[in-house]
Design an enzyme around this catalytic site. Structure first.
Site, PDB file in Angstrom:
ATOM      1  N   ASP A 264       0.864  -1.193   0.000  1.00  0.00           N
ATOM      2  CA  ASP A 264       0.000   0.000   0.000  1.00  0.00           C
ATOM      3  C   ASP A 264       0.893   1.233   0.000  1.00  0.00           C
ATOM      4  OD1 ASP A 264      -2.194   1.662   0.070  1.00  0.00           O
ATOM      5  OD2 ASP A 264      -2.863   1.092   2.084  1.00  0.00           O
ATOM      6  N   LYS A 265       0.288   2.361  -0.304  1.00  0.00           N
ATOM      7  CA  LYS A 265       1.029   3.629  -0.211  1.00  0.00           C
ATOM      8  C   LYS A 265       0.194   4.661   0.547  1.00  0.00           C
ATOM      9  CE  LYS A 265      -0.062   7.400  -2.662  1.00  0.00           C
ATOM     10  NZ  LYS A 265      -0.830   8.196  -3.253  1.00  0.00           N
ATOM     11  N   HIS A 266       0.874   5.606   1.148  1.00  0.00           N
ATOM     12  CA  HIS A 266       0.179   6.687   1.851  1.00  0.00           C
ATOM     13  C   HIS A 266       0.839   7.999   1.459  1.00  0.00           C
ATOM     14  CE1 HIS A 266      -1.948   8.743   5.115  1.00  0.00           C
ATOM     15  NE2 HIS A 266      -0.835   9.438   5.240  1.00  0.00           N
ATOM     16  N   SER A 267       0.003   9.009   1.204  1.00  0.00           N
ATOM     17  CA  SER A 267       0.554  10.334   0.894  1.00  0.00           C
ATOM     18  C   SER A 267       0.118  11.304   1.986  1.00  0.00           C
ATOM     19  CB  SER A 267       0.032  10.781  -0.469  1.00  0.00           C
ATOM     20  OG  SER A 267      -0.116  12.174  -0.505  1.00  0.00           O
TER      21      SER A 267
ATOM     22  N   THR B 108      -8.699  10.687  -2.048  1.00  0.00           N
ATOM     23  CA  THR B 108      -8.942   9.670  -3.074  1.00  0.00           C
ATOM     24  C   THR B 108     -10.390   9.155  -3.033  1.00  0.00           C
ATOM     25  OG1 THR B 108      -6.628   9.066  -3.006  1.00  0.00           O
ATOM     26  CG2 THR B 108      -8.117   7.420  -3.912  1.00  0.00           C
TER      27      THR B 108
ATOM     28  N   ARG C 222      -7.822  15.155  18.710  1.00  0.00           N
ATOM     29  CA  ARG C 222      -6.723  16.024  18.250  1.00  0.00           C
ATOM     30  C   ARG C 222      -7.270  17.212  17.469  1.00  0.00           C
ATOM     31  NH1 ARG C 222      -3.507  12.133  14.694  1.00  0.00           N
ATOM     32  NH2 ARG C 222      -2.306  13.961  14.131  1.00  0.00           N
TER      33      ARG C 222
ATOM     34  N   SER D 147      -0.977   7.549  14.206  1.00  0.00           N
ATOM     35  CA  SER D 147      -2.238   7.518  13.476  1.00  0.00           C
ATOM     36  C   SER D 147      -2.067   6.851  12.100  1.00  0.00           C
ATOM     37  CB  SER D 147      -2.740   8.955  13.329  1.00  0.00           C
ATOM     38  OG  SER D 147      -3.801   9.026  12.425  1.00  0.00           O
TER      39      SER D 147
ATOM     40  N   LYS E 261      -2.782   2.324  11.213  1.00  0.00           N
ATOM     41  CA  LYS E 261      -3.795   1.895  10.234  1.00  0.00           C
ATOM     42  C   LYS E 261      -3.158   1.024   9.157  1.00  0.00           C
ATOM     43  CE  LYS E 261      -5.177   6.168  10.130  1.00  0.00           C
ATOM     44  NZ  LYS E 261      -5.767   7.464   9.885  1.00  0.00           N
ATOM     45  N   LYS E 262      -1.953   1.377   8.754  1.00  0.00           N
ATOM     46  CA  LYS E 262      -1.278   0.569   7.735  1.00  0.00           C
ATOM     47  C   LYS E 262      -0.865  -0.781   8.327  1.00  0.00           C
ATOM     48  CE  LYS E 262      -1.924   3.526   4.673  1.00  0.00           C
ATOM     49  NZ  LYS E 262      -2.962   3.221   3.680  1.00  0.00           N
TER      50      LYS E 262
END
Ligand code: IUR
Length: 451
Positions: free
Chosen positions: A82-85, A122, A170, A185, A189-190
């Site tokens: 997976d990727k996260h930005s 997304t 937060r 955070s 999740k990942k």
């Protein structure tokens, strides 16, 4: 065992919380036995005093274990990515990268988010496609990965409940911008996706969360460390975020742009192609599906330009609720009119024109994003609907010669109409100069490999 007030005081006074302390606090948060004001006080203590690497790793793991941790069939071992930005303007990378990775043999349970501040999300982009359902259970997710290889979904109810509570707290206590809290955070999740490899696109620049490379790099290092601590091979790119990625901003316009690239049209999208190749290449290298990043980028771009990724995108749309004839028509569309038979087109278009001759040296992505956000492409409060048809298209590319009067931006709007101030702001985003003022730059500034 320390009481919750004692734990808060310990952190407030600059102490280091033990693993047991962090677990006690987090269990109390998830179990609902702390008052909201206590959660806020602890978050502020962490914001002010920070956390060391060990505390951050413990927090991340405890958050991950607060809910369901996904399990996958044994034969997928080594292939889950997976990727996260950290959030960009015109960032439609996931729409292209997820199906390209699936076409290269990966399993991609991509869990994405919605627009945050001026940046796009997304999930909002995908929901501009009639029928696309981002809500899928863990069971459905497994079924889609089995048949298609990729899916793009929202967070499930059972995944990392601690983050849902902490993130909301937060948001209302001025503690969003804390490095250990951001790390916990994102990475928890990942981690709950049980990934083999994770790549992070940490952005810096005018239109990014972090304006300077130094701050972004510090966050990237923490994220990479925390991901690897959880057993995922984790790497990061530091990428420049000053303008617009590709040539469109706004939900349905970005879906159209992603589809155009998936059909092999890379005109005006050098930066988008660079990011897709770099992020995908790093993931393929980390899984061993490519010998190195460069071979990986080649495989990813082959899947994009050769049409294999488009077929995966079509299958993913169908698996996530889009009618087969709609998915087929979107993947066969060519002219704007073909796309707008399916995706909603804004009622009004307005072309802005250049005020003098010059070379296009820069476009301020933050200004563009803020204006289209206000016109309805983004939300000012969580839960608000977005207007999928609102957005803007860049009609020229960087380095191109521009004549006075030539259109450079097409604004798509509905209600409200842009004010004269907003039009002025948009005009100020265009920077024209002489040929010597422009030089080709890579977006990717640095790569952090797994530790
Ligand atoms: N995205 C997340 O998932 N968590 C955060 O804390 C931020 C962005 I900032």
């Amino acid at each position: 065992m320390l009481s919750i007030p004692d734990l808060i005081k310990k952190k407030r006074d600059g102490g280091s919380l033990s693993d047991g302390d962090i677990q006690t606090w987090l269990e109390a948060v998830t179990g609902g036995s702390v008052e909201g004001c206590q959660t806020g006080a602890m978050l502020m203590a962490i914001w002010q005093r920070g956390m060391d690497a060990r505390e951050t790793a413990t927090l991340t793991k405890a958050m991950m274990l607060s809910g369901e941790v996904m399990s996958w069939p044994r034969e997928w071992a080594g292939l889950l990515v997976d990727k996260h930005s950290t959030g960009g303007v015109g960032d439609k990378v996931s729409l292209v990268l997820a199906p390209a990775l699936a076409a290269c043999g990966c399993k991609v349970p991509m869990i994405s988010g919605r627009g945050l501040a001026h940046t796009g999300g997304t999930l909002d982009k995908l929901e501009s496609i009639p029928g696309f359902d981002v809500h899928q259970s863990a069971e459905q997710l497994r079924a889609i990965l089995s048949t298609v290889g990729c899916c793009i979904v929202g967070q499930t109810q059972t995944l990392v409940p601690a983050d849902r509570i902490l993130y909301a707290a937060r948001d209302i206590t001025g503690t969003v911008d804390s490095l250990p809290l951001i790390t916990g955070s994102i990475i928890s999740k990942k981690g709950a996706e049980s990934l083999t490899a994770l790549v992070l696109d940490v952005k810096f620049g005018r239109a990014a969360l972090y304006k300077d490379l130094g701050g972004a790099k510090e966050l990237a290092r923490l994220l990479v460390q925390a991901g690897n601590d959880l057993g995922m091979r984790t790497g990061a790119l530091l990428s420049r975020m000053d303008g617009v990625i590709g040539c469109s901003v706004g939900n349905s316009l970005e879906v159209i742009e992603a589809l155009r690239l998936l059909k092999g049209d890379r005109r005006n999208r050098r930066d988008l192609v660079e990011l897709v190749g770099a992020l995908g290449g790093l993931l393929l290298a980390m899984t061993g599906l490519a010998a190195d990043r460069s071979e990986g980028a080649g495989k990813i771009l082959q899947a994009v330009m050769g049409g294999a990724a488009l077929l995966k995108f079509q299958a993913m749309m169908e698996a996530q609720g889009v009618a087969p004839e709609t998915a087929r028509a979107l993947c066969a569309a060519d002219a704007d009119a073909d796309y707008f038979k399916i995706l909603r087109k804004a009622k009004h278009q307005l072309d802005l024109t250049a005020k003098h001759d010059g070379v296009l040296v820069d476009v301020d992505g933050l200004v563009l994003a803020e204006v289209v956000h206000k016109l309805g492409a983004g939300r000012s409060e969580a839960g608000q609907p977005v207007n999928h048809s609102v957005g803007a298209e860049l009609l020229l590319s960087q380095g191109q010669k521009v004549s006075k009067g030539a259109p450079w931006l097409r604004l798509h709007y509905e209600e409200p109409a842009p004010s004269s101030d907003q039009i002025e702001r948009l005009q100020s985003a265009l920077v024209l100069g002489s040929p010597a003022d422009w030089r080709k730059q890579s977006l990717v500034q640095e790569v952090l490999l797994p530790v």
